[in-house]
Each structure stands twice: as C-alpha cells, then as structure tokens.
Design a protein around this motif. Structure first.
Motif, mmCIF file in Angstrom:
data_model
loop_
_atom_site.group_PDB
_atom_site.id
_atom_site.type_symbol
_atom_site.label_atom_id
_atom_site.label_comp_id
_atom_site.label_asym_id
_atom_site.label_seq_id
_atom_site.Cartn_x
_atom_site.Cartn_y
_atom_site.Cartn_z
ATOM 1 N N ASP A 157 0.848 -0.807 0.016
ATOM 2 C CA ASP A 157 0.228 -0.183 -0.068
ATOM 3 C C ASP A 157 0.180 1.042 0.014
ATOM 4 N N CYS A 158 0.094 2.339 -0.751
ATOM 5 C CA CYS A 158 1.266 3.232 -1.113
ATOM 6 C C CYS A 158 1.646 4.540 0.706
ATOM 7 N N CYS A 159 0.553 3.303 1.374
ATOM 8 C CA CYS A 159 0.788 4.910 2.975
ATOM 9 C C CYS A 159 2.263 4.264 3.299
ATOM 10 N N PHE A 160 2.912 3.193 3.044
ATOM 11 C CA PHE A 160 4.397 2.507 3.554
ATOM 12 C C PHE A 160 4.766 3.169 2.904
ATOM 13 N N GLU A 161 4.766 4.057 1.443
ATOM 14 C CA GLU A 161 5.874 4.808 0.291
ATOM 15 C C GLU A 161 5.928 6.202 1.091
ATOM 16 N N HIS A 162 4.163 6.651 1.369
ATOM 17 C CA HIS A 162 4.433 8.063 1.753
ATOM 18 C C HIS A 162 5.459 8.280 3.155
ATOM 19 N N GLU A 163 5.897 6.931 3.899
ATOM 20 C CA GLU A 163 6.238 7.232 5.057
ATOM 21 C C GLU A 163 7.923 7.158 4.759
ATOM 22 N N LEU A 164 8.116 6.483 3.764
ATOM 23 C CA LEU A 164 9.942 6.523 3.597
ATOM 24 C C LEU A 164 10.088 7.481 3.642
ATOM 25 N N PRO A 165 12.416 7.834 4.463
ATOM 26 C CA PRO A 165 12.607 6.385 4.350
ATOM 27 C C PRO A 165 11.853 6.458 6.238
ATOM 28 N N ASN A 166 11.176 6.199 6.474
ATOM 29 C CA ASN A 166 11.338 6.179 8.060
ATOM 30 C C ASN A 166 11.309 4.351 8.293
ATOM 31 N N GLN A 167 11.877 4.070 9.620
ATOM 32 C CA GLN A 167 12.802 2.700 9.391
ATOM 33 C C GLN A 167 12.023 1.566 9.481
ATOM 34 N N MET A 168 10.802 2.410 10.536
ATOM 35 C CA MET A 168 9.217 1.045 10.460
ATOM 36 C C MET A 168 9.028 0.985 9.496
ATOM 37 N N ALA A 169 8.560 1.780 8.337
ATOM 38 C CA ALA A 169 8.301 1.850 7.072
ATOM 39 C C ALA A 169 9.393 1.225 6.259
ATOM 40 N N ILE A 170 10.108 1.082 6.362
ATOM 41 C CA ILE A 170 11.533 0.073 5.889
ATOM 42 C C ILE A 170 11.084 -0.894 5.935
ATOM 43 N N TYR A 171 11.074 -0.913 7.706
ATOM 44 C CA TYR A 171 11.225 -2.617 8.089
ATOM 45 C C TYR A 171 10.571 -3.010 7.882
ATOM 46 N N LEU A 172 8.775 -2.688 7.433
ATOM 47 C CA LEU A 172 7.275 -3.112 7.374
ATOM 48 C C LEU A 172 7.507 -3.485 5.655
ATOM 49 N N SER A 173 8.003 -3.240 5.208
ATOM 50 C CA SER A 173 8.281 -2.679 3.264
ATOM 51 C C SER A 173 9.193 -4.345 3.229
ATOM 52 N N HIS A 174 9.848 -4.649 3.406
ATOM 53 C CA HIS A 174 11.268 -6.019 3.258
ATOM 54 C C HIS A 174 10.351 -7.346 4.378
ATOM 55 N N ILE A 175 9.056 -6.719 5.337
ATOM 56 C CA ILE A 175 8.345 -8.291 5.936
ATOM 57 C C ILE A 175 7.188 -8.520 4.808
ATOM 58 N N ILE A 176 6.986 -7.455 4.468
ATOM 59 C CA ILE A 176 6.266 -7.526 3.801
ATOM 60 C C ILE A 176 6.092 -8.232 2.657
ATOM 61 N N LEU A 177 7.343 -8.002 1.637
ATOM 62 C CA LEU A 177 8.197 -8.472 0.637
ATOM 63 C C LEU A 177 8.153 -10.258 0.656
ATOM 64 N N ASN A 178 9.199 -9.426 1.849
ATOM 65 C CA ASN A 178 9.486 -11.214 2.137
ATOM 66 C C ASN A 178 8.126 -12.505 2.593
ATOM 67 N N ILE A 179 6.997 -11.609 2.626
ATOM 68 C CA ILE A 179 6.435 -12.835 3.128
ATOM 69 C C ILE A 179 5.776 -13.327 1.570
ATOM 70 N N VAL A 180 5.306 -12.102 0.750
ATOM 71 C CA VAL A 180 4.954 -12.503 -0.298
ATOM 72 C C VAL A 180 5.637 -12.926 -1.679
ATOM 73 N N GLN A 181 6.497 -12.918 -1.316
ATOM 74 C CA GLN A 181 8.315 -13.878 -2.561
ATOM 75 C C GLN A 181 7.733 -15.018 -1.475
ATOM 76 N N GLU A 182 7.696 -15.420 -0.709
ATOM 77 C CA GLU A 182 7.447 -16.891 0.301
ATOM 78 C C GLU A 182 6.271 -17.394 -0.382
ATOM 79 N N LEU A 183 5.323 -16.730 -0.395
ATOM 80 C CA LEU A 183 3.998 -17.341 -1.286
ATOM 81 C C LEU A 183 4.201 -17.349 -2.822
ATOM 82 N N ASP A 184 4.536 -17.520 -3.342
ATOM 83 C CA ASP A 184 5.181 -17.667 -5.003
ATOM 84 C C ASP A 184 4.108 -16.421 -5.197
#
Length: 100
Positions: free
Chosen positions: A32-59
């Motif tokens: 969701d764009c709400c994460f991009e709008h918070e960048l470079p907030n460190q928590m937004a970066i962590y959450l973006s990375h975690i979401i990416l990992n989950i989605v990639q694990e689900l192929d």
C-alpha cells in the motif's frame, strides 16, 4: 501484554487480508502507498521488507504502489521490489490512452 502496550492483530478472525490468501489464488500483491509515503521512516522500511518476504515466500509477485518520487523508488528497489507503479512513471490513464 502489559498495560499501555499496543498490539496489532493481523490474524483477526473473519477480517484479515492474510486469511484471504487461503481462499483466493492470487498472482500479485501490492504494498500500500501509505508505506511509501512514510519512507525513509525506519519502521516503514522494516515493514516493507517484511511484507516483501512474506509475499515472495507465497510465490506471489510483489508490487509497490503509489511511488511518487525518485527517493521512494530508490529505497523500494534497494529493499527488493522489482515492480512498482505510481505517478513517478505516469498519471492515471484511461485504457485507450495506454500504450506499451
């Protein structure tokens, strides 16, 4: 949980987007764009990375939506997003205006 602590239950019965992954086959999942709008907030970066990992694990193909600036694009690329959409590339188009 201690008094005053905050909690987010992403597995809330009947209302979780994650639960929908069990019911519907999907090919893409958007950040969701709400994460991009918070960048470079460190928590937004962590959450973006975690979401990416989950989605990639689900192929599933991760897509970062709402990218508006070069710095957002740079950070999301660094995190690992390879597909992005947003006003950085183009304003919204009608299908007839779209050309590859």
């Amino acid at each position: 949980m201690l008094w005053g602590e905050k909690s987010l239950d992403v597995f809330w019965r009947e209302h979780s987007n994650l639960k929908k992954l069990l019911k519907f086959p999907i090919d893409h999942s958007t950040l969701d764009c709400c994460f991009e709008h918070e960048l470079p907030n460190q928590m937004a970066i962590y959450l973006s990375h975690i979401i990416l990992n989950i989605v990639q694990e689900l192929d599933v193909q991760p897509v970062a939506e709402g990218v508006e600036t070069e710095s957002q694009l740079s950070l999301l690329t660094e995190i690992g997003y390879r597909v992005v959409q947003g006003f950085f590339y183009s304003l919204s188009l009608f299908p007839i205006e779209f050309e590859l």
